[in-house]
Design a protein around this motif. Sequence first.
Motif: not given
Length: 116
Positions: A89-116
């Motif tokens: 039933r899932v036609a589309r998904v967006r996933v975001r990950t964010m490392k919170r503690d790598v930098y003292p002033d910012a998170g660092i992350g990745c985001e993808i979108v996948r569709e059926r």
Amino acid sequence: MAEYTILLDALTVMIRLGIHAHEAEPQRVAVSVEMTVRYPAPIDEDAIEAVLDYDFVRTGILALADTRRFALQETLCETIAALCLGDERVARVRVRTMKRDVYPDAGIGCEIVRER
């Protein structure tokens, strides 16, 4: 056809993620998931059996955090997207990950979108 957007926002997990020696231990990562779910018609029954039970996404992510080590955020995102797309039933998904503690002033992350 009826479309709904299901959100899991900023689930914080401790996971082994990274390529650097200081990332050998689990680190704090926030995971957000947005799923576009399609049903044949609008939901008119107020019962969990009528819809996608999003607990499987949270449980799956927690299991990954407990059992896997990932070198790359991209790989983690792909694995979570595949988990979500495992429900037809899932036609589309967006996933975001964010490392919170790598930098003292910012998170660092990745985001993808996948569709059926």
